[in-house]
Design a protein around this motif. Structure first.
Motif, PDB file in Angstrom:
ATOM      1  N   GLU A  58       0.811  -1.234   0.000  1.00 18.76           N
ATOM      2  CA  GLU A  58       0.000   0.000   0.000  1.00 18.76           C
ATOM      3  C   GLU A  58       0.834   1.269   0.000  1.00 18.76           C
ATOM      4  O   GLU A  58       0.304   2.372   0.197  1.00 18.76           O
ATOM      5  CB  GLU A  58      -0.894   0.020   1.262  1.00 18.76           C
ATOM      6  N   ILE A  59       2.140   1.138  -0.225  1.00 21.52           N
ATOM      7  CA  ILE A  59       2.965   2.341  -0.012  1.00 21.52           C
ATOM      8  C   ILE A  59       2.888   3.351  -1.155  1.00 21.52           C
ATOM      9  O   ILE A  59       3.514   4.409  -1.103  1.00 21.52           O
ATOM     10  CB  ILE A  59       4.446   2.007   0.332  1.00 21.52           C
ATOM     11  N   HIS A  60       2.099   3.049  -2.187  1.00 20.64           N
ATOM     12  CA  HIS A  60       1.838   4.075  -3.217  1.00 20.64           C
ATOM     13  C   HIS A  60       0.753   5.052  -2.735  1.00 20.64           C
ATOM     14  O   HIS A  60       0.507   6.071  -3.356  1.00 20.64           O
ATOM     15  CB  HIS A  60       1.412   3.429  -4.534  1.00 20.64           C
ATOM     16  N   ARG A  61       0.110   4.727  -1.615  1.00 21.47           N
ATOM     17  CA  ARG A  61      -0.965   5.590  -1.073  1.00 21.47           C
ATOM     18  C   ARG A  61      -0.399   6.571  -0.048  1.00 21.47           C
ATOM     19  O   ARG A  61       0.489   6.211   0.738  1.00 21.47           O
ATOM     20  CB  ARG A  61      -2.010   4.736  -0.343  1.00 21.47           C
ATOM     21  N   TYR A  62      -0.955   7.761  -0.022  1.00 16.74           N
ATOM     22  CA  TYR A  62      -0.615   8.699   1.053  1.00 16.74           C
ATOM     23  C   TYR A  62      -1.149   8.157   2.371  1.00 16.74           C
ATOM     24  O   TYR A  62      -2.185   7.473   2.401  1.00 16.74           O
ATOM     25  CB  TYR A  62      -1.258  10.063   0.797  1.00 16.74           C
ATOM     26  N   PRO A  63      -0.457   8.493   3.460  1.00 16.06           N
ATOM     27  CA  PRO A  63      -0.983   8.083   4.776  1.00 16.06           C
ATOM     28  C   PRO A  63      -2.191   8.918   5.171  1.00 16.06           C
ATOM     29  O   PRO A  63      -2.484   9.931   4.532  1.00 16.06           O
ATOM     30  CB  PRO A  63       0.191   8.378   5.713  1.00 16.06           C
ATOM     31  N   ASP A  64      -2.865   8.490   6.229  1.00 16.39           N
ATOM     32  CA  ASP A  64      -3.928   9.312   6.821  1.00 16.39           C
ATOM     33  C   ASP A  64      -3.247  10.493   7.508  1.00 16.39           C
ATOM     34  O   ASP A  64      -2.635  10.337   8.572  1.00 16.39           O
ATOM     35  CB  ASP A  64      -4.727   8.471   7.827  1.00 16.39           C
ATOM     36  N   GLY A  65      -3.370  11.664   6.921  1.00 14.42           N
ATOM     37  CA  GLY A  65      -2.668  12.849   7.439  1.00 14.42           C
ATOM     38  C   GLY A  65      -3.142  13.276   8.809  1.00 14.42           C
ATOM     39  O   GLY A  65      -2.462  14.049   9.494  1.00 14.42           O
ATOM     40  N   SER A  66      -4.299  12.757   9.246  1.00 12.68           N
ATOM     41  CA  SER A  66      -4.784  13.118  10.586  1.00 12.68           C
ATOM     42  C   SER A  66      -4.404  12.077  11.634  1.00 12.68           C
ATOM     43  O   SER A  66      -4.729  12.255  12.809  1.00 12.68           O
ATOM     44  CB  SER A  66      -6.310  13.252  10.594  1.00 12.68           C
ATOM     45  N   ALA A  67      -3.794  10.986  11.227  1.00 16.00           N
ATOM     46  CA  ALA A  67      -3.396   9.918  12.162  1.00 16.00           C
ATOM     47  C   ALA A  67      -4.562   9.531  13.081  1.00 16.00           C
ATOM     48  O   ALA A  67      -4.367   9.299  14.284  1.00 16.00           O
ATOM     49  CB  ALA A  67      -2.182  10.370  12.979  1.00 16.00           C
ATOM     50  N   THR A  68      -5.750   9.438  12.492  1.00 17.02           N
ATOM     51  CA  THR A  68      -6.970   9.295  13.311  1.00 17.02           C
ATOM     52  C   THR A  68      -6.948   8.049  14.194  1.00 17.02           C
ATOM     53  O   THR A  68      -7.221   8.132  15.402  1.00 17.02           O
ATOM     54  CB  THR A  68      -8.208   9.252  12.396  1.00 17.02           C
ATOM     55  N   GLU A  69      -6.622   6.907  13.589  1.00 18.45           N
ATOM     56  CA  GLU A  69      -6.675   5.660  14.376  1.00 18.45           C
ATOM     57  C   GLU A  69      -5.622   5.638  15.470  1.00 18.45           C
ATOM     58  O   GLU A  69      -5.879   5.211  16.596  1.00 18.45           O
ATOM     59  CB  GLU A  69      -6.431   4.468  13.446  1.00 18.45           C
ATOM     60  N   LEU A  70      -4.429   6.106  15.128  1.00 21.57           N
ATOM     61  CA  LEU A  70      -3.366   6.088  16.138  1.00 21.57           C
ATOM     62  C   LEU A  70      -3.702   7.027  17.287  1.00 21.57           C
ATOM     63  O   LEU A  70      -3.537   6.685  18.463  1.00 21.57           O
ATOM     64  CB  LEU A  70      -2.021   6.470  15.509  1.00 21.57           C
ATOM     65  N   ARG A  71      -4.204   8.205  16.967  1.00 24.57           N
ATOM     66  CA  ARG A  71      -4.539   9.150  18.045  1.00 24.57           C
ATOM     67  C   ARG A  71      -5.666   8.593  18.915  1.00 24.57           C
ATOM     68  O   ARG A  71      -5.671   8.758  20.138  1.00 24.57           O
ATOM     69  CB  ARG A  71      -4.906  10.516  17.459  1.00 24.57           C
ATOM     70  N   ALA A  72      -6.619   7.902  18.270  1.00 21.79           N
ATOM     71  CA  ALA A  72      -7.707   7.302  19.060  1.00 21.79           C
ATOM     72  C   ALA A  72      -7.139   6.244  20.013  1.00 21.79           C
ATOM     73  O   ALA A  72      -7.533   6.164  21.185  1.00 21.79           O
ATOM     74  CB  ALA A  72      -8.752   6.697  18.129  1.00 21.79           C
ATOM     75  N   ALA A  73      -6.206   5.437  19.492  1.00 21.44           N
ATOM     76  CA  ALA A  73      -5.620   4.382  20.338  1.00 21.44           C
ATOM     77  C   ALA A  73      -4.807   4.997  21.486  1.00 21.44           C
ATOM     78  O   ALA A  73      -4.871   4.533  22.628  1.00 21.44           O
ATOM     79  CB  ALA A  73      -4.738   3.469  19.491  1.00 21.44           C
ATOM     80  N   LEU A  74      -4.051   6.045  21.172  1.00 25.27           N
ATOM     81  CA  LEU A  74      -3.288   6.717  22.232  1.00 25.27           C
ATOM     82  C   LEU A  74      -4.245   7.301  23.266  1.00 25.27           C
ATOM     83  O   LEU A  74      -3.989   7.253  24.474  1.00 25.27           O
ATOM     84  CB  LEU A  74      -2.412   7.828  21.638  1.00 25.27           C
ATOM     85  N   GLY A  75      -5.357   7.843  22.774  1.00 26.87           N
ATOM     86  CA  GLY A  75      -6.368   8.402  23.670  1.00 26.87           C
ATOM     87  C   GLY A  75      -6.922   7.335  24.607  1.00 26.87           C
ATOM     88  O   GLY A  75      -7.021   7.552  25.826  1.00 26.87           O
ATOM     89  N   ARG A  76      -7.239   6.158  24.054  1.00 28.80           N
ATOM     90  CA  ARG A  76      -7.763   5.057  24.889  1.00 28.80           C
ATOM     91  C   ARG A  76      -6.709   4.604  25.898  1.00 28.80           C
ATOM     92  O   ARG A  76      -6.979   4.408  27.079  1.00 28.80           O
ATOM     93  CB  ARG A  76      -8.129   3.861  23.997  1.00 28.80           C
ATOM     94  N   HIS A  77      -5.506   4.433  25.391  1.00 34.86           N
ATOM     95  CA  HIS A  77      -4.435   3.868  26.206  1.00 34.86           C
ATOM     96  C   HIS A  77      -4.063   4.774  27.394  1.00 34.86           C
ATOM     97  O   HIS A  77      -3.779   4.298  28.487  1.00 34.86           O
ATOM     98  CB  HIS A  77      -3.213   3.657  25.311  1.00 34.86           C
ATOM     99  N   HIS A  78      -4.065   6.085  27.150  1.00 32.22           N
ATOM    100  CA  HIS A  78      -3.612   7.020  28.198  1.00 32.22           C
ATOM    101  C   HIS A  78      -4.754   7.844  28.789  1.00 32.22           C
ATOM    102  O   HIS A  78      -4.484   8.771  29.563  1.00 32.22           O
ATOM    103  CB  HIS A  78      -2.570   7.986  27.622  1.00 32.22           C
ATOM    104  N   ALA A  79      -5.997   7.544  28.400  1.00 29.88           N
ATOM    105  CA  ALA A  79      -7.171   8.322  28.851  1.00 29.88           C
ATOM    106  C   ALA A  79      -7.031   9.804  28.492  1.00 29.88           C
ATOM    107  O   ALA A  79      -7.090  10.683  29.362  1.00 29.88           O
ATOM    108  CB  ALA A  79      -7.403   8.138  30.355  1.00 29.88           C
ATOM    109  N   LEU A  80      -6.831  10.067  27.203  1.00 29.81           N
ATOM    110  CA  LEU A  80      -6.633  11.441  26.718  1.00 29.81           C
ATOM    111  C   LEU A  80      -7.650  11.748  25.618  1.00 29.81           C
ATOM    112  O   LEU A  80      -8.126  10.840  24.936  1.00 29.81           O
ATOM    113  CB  LEU A  80      -5.234  11.609  26.112  1.00 29.81           C
TER     114      LEU A  80
END
Ligand code: PLP
Length: 367
Positions: A58-80
């Motif tokens: 999939e590296i011909h695709r741009y990444p999700d510029g908002s990092a939505t899933e990662l930020r959601a996971a960090l939010g869950r993990h650290h209660a943020l």
């Protein structure tokens, strides 16, 4: 006015002594023991590696510029609140973005005398004046910082715990420092090594960010999560600062493989626990072994130790570094940090720790 004869960089840039990373190669040795860059001893979670590999198609695709899933996971993990998280290509990028946003010519950026070198480098890069604040016993000094705040101060960077000293400020001291800062000064708490700390009086910075509009906490996936090669970090910010960083960061500043691997890493809590337990075992082990050789150590809460070598030429830091390198053991000389008598040694695998302890014993015994 006559035009300059050649392109001229912005103010401060030519004052930068470029950052020199840790050694990664030893001549004639395919896999040296690498204890020079505070990388992880155990390597990444297998789940993070699998997620990284799964992205290859999939590296011909741009990444999700908002990092939505990662930020959601960090939010869950650290209660943020994920809206207050900004991801970057390593915390280095976030350090640079903070400087671009809040510092510049005519302003001052405070950092601890033996703090992480990217703070003064980043200040000079935007034409600001880095101000080194003296420490007490190689530890950041809240009163020293407060004494050096002027009307030009815009940013205060504190690595907590600090690299390369391994020392830390308690939550109480950090709060006291913050309470003394003017409200227009941003306190950036760089908690790159937070996961390694096991002290009751330590707090990574979340509590302070939650109650102050001028505090940012920086975190990285390069250390305990062992993804240094992918370049992934994040900042937890007051909403107004998150908004500022989002305006100036590149739209796709974090790569898709980094986002995928980071997401898998944060969810693998067992891998995190293993890495922590490993450090809890080998940090004291190495510290005790080195002290038994008569070497002076700064008490460390990170995944590395700062060792002071004797001053005499046959046993000084340069000689120790060269001796270890001849055994294919790579450590870090600290001259760039103003600590030329010291070596910094990262906690590696058990076998690596036994090897470096044995080699230093031999080095110290040699006359
Ligand atoms: C205190 C501190 N902050 C930030 C960094 C940079 O981390 P990253 O790999 O996330 O850019 C390091 C790396 O050594 C560090 O020691």
């Amino acid at each position: 006015m006559a035009a300059a004869a050649a392109p001229v960089p912005g103010p401060g840039i030519l004052d930068i002594a470029p950052y020199v990373g840790g050694e990664s190669k030893a001549e004639g040795v395919e896999r040296p023991i690498r204890l020079a860059s505070n990388e992880s001893a155990l390597g990444p979670s297998p789940k993070a590696v699998a997620a990284y590999k799964a992205l290859a198609g999939e590296i011909h695709r741009y990444p999700d510029g908002s990092a939505t899933e990662l930020r959601a996971a960090l939010g869950r993990h650290h209660a943020l609140d994920p809206a207050r998280i900004v991801c970057g290509a390593g915390s280095d990028e976030l350090i640079a973005l903070l400087q671009r946003a809040y510092a510049g010519p005519g302003t001052e950026v405070l950092y601890s005398r033996h703090g992480f070198l990217m703070y003064p480098i980043g200040a000079l890069a935007v034409g600001a004046t880095p101000v080194a604040v003296p420490e007490r016993s190689l530890t950041a000094d809240a009163d020293g910082f407060l004494a050096r705040v002027t009307e030009r101060t815009r940013l205060v960077f504190i690595a907590n715990p600090n690299n390369p000293t391994g020392t830390y400020l308690s939550a109480e001291e950090m709060a006291r420092l913050h309470a003394g800062l003017p409200p227009n000064v941003v306190l950036a708490i760089d908690a790159a090594y937070a996961e390694f700390v096991n002290r009751n009086d330590y707090e990574a910075g979340i509590a302070l960010v939650n109650r102050a509009p001028n505090v940012v906490m920086l975190r990285t996936f390069s250390k305990i999560y062992a993804l240094a090669g992918l370049r992934l970090g994040w900042a937890y910010c007051p909403p107004a600062i998150a908004d500022v960083l989002n305006r100036i960061r590149g739209p796709f500043n974090v790569s898709a493989p980094a986002l995928a691997a980071g997401l898998a890493a944060i969810e693998d809590v067992a891998a995190l626990a293993r890495a922590r337990a490993h450090n809890d075992e080998w940090l004291p082990w190495l510290s005790e072994r080195l002290q038994a050789l008569g070497l002076e150590l700064t008490p460390s809460v990170g995944n590395f130790v700062l060792v002071r070598l004797p001053d005499e030429p046959r046993h000084n830091a340069d000689a120790a570094f060269a001796f270890l390198q001849s055994r294919a053991i790579l450590t870090r000389l600290m001259g760039g940090y103003g600590l030329p008598q010291c070596l910094r040694i990262t906690i590696g695998t058990g076998a690596e720790m036994e090897a470096v302890a044995a080699a230093l014993a031999e080095f110290m015994a040699a006359s």
